[in-house]
Write an enzyme that holds these catalytic residues in place. Structure first.
Site, PDB file in Angstrom:
ATOM      1  N   THR A 123       0.817  -1.205   0.000  1.00  0.00           N
ATOM      2  CA  THR A 123       0.000   0.000   0.000  1.00  0.00           C
ATOM      3  C   THR A 123       0.856   1.263   0.000  1.00  0.00           C
ATOM      4  O   THR A 123       1.819   1.380   0.756  1.00  0.00           O
ATOM      5  CB  THR A 123      -0.939   0.004   1.216  1.00  0.00           C
ATOM      6  OG1 THR A 123      -1.817  -1.123   1.115  1.00  0.00           O
ATOM      7  CG2 THR A 123      -1.772   1.269   1.248  1.00  0.00           C
ATOM      8  N   ASN A 180      -0.286  -9.422  11.810  1.00  0.00           N
ATOM      9  CA  ASN A 180       0.600  -8.325  11.453  1.00  0.00           C
ATOM     10  C   ASN A 180      -0.008  -6.993  11.841  1.00  0.00           C
ATOM     11  O   ASN A 180      -1.220  -6.838  11.916  1.00  0.00           O
ATOM     12  CB  ASN A 180       0.931  -8.352   9.954  1.00  0.00           C
ATOM     13  CG  ASN A 180      -0.049  -7.551   9.124  1.00  0.00           C
ATOM     14  OD1 ASN A 180       0.066  -6.340   8.994  1.00  0.00           O
ATOM     15  ND2 ASN A 180      -1.053  -8.235   8.574  1.00  0.00           N
ATOM     16  N   LEU A 218       1.172   0.192   7.461  1.00  0.00           N
ATOM     17  CA  LEU A 218       1.286   0.792   6.125  1.00  0.00           C
ATOM     18  C   LEU A 218       2.622   1.490   5.896  1.00  0.00           C
ATOM     19  O   LEU A 218       2.691   2.543   5.247  1.00  0.00           O
ATOM     20  CB  LEU A 218       0.136   1.765   5.862  1.00  0.00           C
ATOM     21  CG  LEU A 218      -1.273   1.201   5.970  1.00  0.00           C
ATOM     22  CD1 LEU A 218      -2.303   2.278   5.664  1.00  0.00           C
ATOM     23  CD2 LEU A 218      -1.475   0.015   5.054  1.00  0.00           C
ATOM     24  N   ASN A 278      -7.319   0.523  -0.493  1.00  0.00           N
ATOM     25  CA  ASN A 278      -7.326  -0.153   0.795  1.00  0.00           C
ATOM     26  C   ASN A 278      -8.303   0.605   1.690  1.00  0.00           C
ATOM     27  O   ASN A 278      -7.959   1.621   2.290  1.00  0.00           O
ATOM     28  CB  ASN A 278      -5.923  -0.159   1.402  1.00  0.00           C
ATOM     29  CG  ASN A 278      -5.863  -0.892   2.727  1.00  0.00           C
ATOM     30  OD1 ASN A 278      -6.892  -1.209   3.324  1.00  0.00           O
ATOM     31  ND2 ASN A 278      -4.666  -1.160   3.202  1.00  0.00           N
ATOM     32  N   CYS A 298      -8.385   0.532   6.250  1.00  0.00           N
ATOM     33  CA  CYS A 298      -7.519   1.263   7.172  1.00  0.00           C
ATOM     34  C   CYS A 298      -8.330   2.357   7.890  1.00  0.00           C
ATOM     35  O   CYS A 298      -9.402   2.747   7.430  1.00  0.00           O
ATOM     36  CB  CYS A 298      -6.332   1.877   6.430  1.00  0.00           C
ATOM     37  SG  CYS A 298      -6.775   2.896   5.026  1.00  0.00           S
ATOM     38  N   LYS A 307     -10.911  -2.690  -1.874  1.00  0.00           N
ATOM     39  CA  LYS A 307     -10.561  -3.804  -0.989  1.00  0.00           C
ATOM     40  C   LYS A 307     -11.266  -3.602   0.340  1.00  0.00           C
ATOM     41  O   LYS A 307     -11.059  -2.600   1.022  1.00  0.00           O
ATOM     42  CB  LYS A 307      -9.050  -3.889  -0.776  1.00  0.00           C
ATOM     43  CG  LYS A 307      -8.628  -5.129   0.009  1.00  0.00           C
ATOM     44  CD  LYS A 307      -7.122  -5.311   0.030  1.00  0.00           C
ATOM     45  CE  LYS A 307      -6.741  -6.629   0.687  1.00  0.00           C
ATOM     46  NZ  LYS A 307      -5.269  -6.859   0.668  1.00  0.00           N
ATOM     47  N   THR A 356      -7.517  -8.652   6.103  1.00  0.00           N
ATOM     48  CA  THR A 356      -7.233  -9.490   7.270  1.00  0.00           C
ATOM     49  C   THR A 356      -8.343  -9.390   8.324  1.00  0.00           C
ATOM     50  O   THR A 356      -9.171  -8.482   8.297  1.00  0.00           O
ATOM     51  CB  THR A 356      -5.904  -9.088   7.914  1.00  0.00           C
ATOM     52  OG1 THR A 356      -5.941  -7.680   8.219  1.00  0.00           O
ATOM     53  CG2 THR A 356      -4.741  -9.371   6.980  1.00  0.00           C
ATOM     54  N   GLY A 373      -3.470 -15.990   6.532  1.00  0.00           N
ATOM     55  CA  GLY A 373      -2.947 -17.347   6.471  1.00  0.00           C
ATOM     56  C   GLY A 373      -4.043 -18.370   6.267  1.00  0.00           C
ATOM     57  O   GLY A 373      -5.228 -18.044   6.142  1.00  0.00           O
ATOM     58  N   GLY A 420      -1.015 -14.186  -0.589  1.00  0.00           N
ATOM     59  CA  GLY A 420      -0.222 -13.387   0.333  1.00  0.00           C
ATOM     60  C   GLY A 420       0.680 -14.177   1.240  1.00  0.00           C
ATOM     61  O   GLY A 420       1.861 -14.352   0.961  1.00  0.00           O
TER      62      GLY A 420
END
Length: 303
Positions: free
Chosen positions: A47, A70, A74, A128, A131, A164, A192, A216, A264
């Site tokens: 990003t 995580n 950014l 994105n 955020c 997204k 996520t 994951g 990812g």
């Protein structure tokens, strides 16, 4: 028979449906010595924001069962530095480039995209929208704000705009439909999942920010559900992501309605997994005598 893996996503021609996922592959060119980047369907950059960001304090990554947390924050070099070097290197790879963009206000998104829209070699913008805004609220959780961001960016962008979205909503299809109605050319599902882990040796959180985003293999079923639900409501194409480790995982997303997928965490385990996913998709189609990946999109049999 060699299956045809090519797809068209919002007018962008891709040789196969496998993209990198934002935030897991650097700016997109750094791993050129490790894998043949030209074999990818496309590259989604980490990003980019209007101004450089240092990101959050360490520790920013923590391994958990079947996944990772995580809280990178950014971290990036800012849009002006991005177009001076990384973009130039990306253009030499020869695959479509999707630039991920974030901001804390509508004006930040718009100004960043204005700069990117003047550059050559960018196939699409991925907003994105997961955020925080200036009031620390997730942007896509405020439907009016999300609409303003998408509409503002669409006014200054000649290239496709992809939204997204965060999965932390009651109805992801409503969110995707709102993005479509605001003018988005596609959606990425999903970002996520909020999570937390604690170190029992120190009694402290494993992340500097206490909570972070989980990705994951463990999130795949939830993300597949997001894609399936949204596919029932929207007409714009979907990028499916979240826990794709194998070609079987990728085909699962495509059956649910994704036109393409982004990989990812798997590429963090081994960059070569990206190529493996492509090869495994081809093998699955060949085994079922399916001529084109396009035949599979949204074809899950729920009867």
């Amino acid at each position: 028979m060699i299956p045809n893996l090519s797809v068209n996503f919002a007018g962008i021609k891709l040789k196969n449906p496998v993209l990198t996922a934002s935030g897991t592959f650097g700016y997109g060119y750094e791993l050129a010595d490790l894998i043949p980047l030209e074999k990818l369907g496309g590259i989604v950059t980490k990003t980019i924001t209007l101004e450089p960001r240092a990101g959050n304090l360490q520790p920013r990554i923590a391994e958990v069962a079947s996944g990772m947390l995580n809280t990178i924050g950014l971290q990036n070099i800012g849009v002006k530095a991005f177009v001076e070097e990384p973009l130039e290197k990306l253009n030499k790879i020869g695959v479509p480039v999707v630039v991920s963009v974030a901001g804390a206000a509508v004006s930040e998104y718009v100004e960043t995209v204005k700069i990117l829209d003047r550059q050559n070699g960018i196939s699409a913008i991925e907003l994105n929208l997961s955020c925080p805004n200036l009031k620390k609220k997730i942007i896509c959780h405020d439907l009016l704000l999300m609409q303003d961001v998408i509409r503002g960016v669409k006014k200054v962008s000649k290239i496709p705009v992809i939204a997204k979205l965060s999965p932390l909503v009651t109805d992801i299809s409503e969110l995707a439909l709102t993005a479509q109605n605001a003018g988005a050319d596609g959606v990425t599902l999903a970002n996520t999942y909020p999570a937390m882990a604690i170190d029992i040796r120190t009694f402290k959180p494993k992340l500097s920010t206490v909570k972070g985003g989980m990705s994951g293999a463990c999130v795949k079923p939830m993300s597949v559900r997001c894609v399936y639900d949204a596919y029932q409501s929207v007409k714009i194409p979907i990028i499916g992501c979240g826990g794709i480790m194998t070609g079987e995982d990728a085909v699962e997303f495509i059956l649910a309605g994704a036109t393409v997928v982004s990989v990812g965490s798997s590429s963090l385990v081994s960059p070569g997994n990206l190529i493996k996913v492509i090869d495994e998709i081809e093998s699955i189609l060949r085994g079922k005598n399916i001529k084109s990946i396009r035949e599979v999109i949204g074809s899950v049999n729920t009867v």
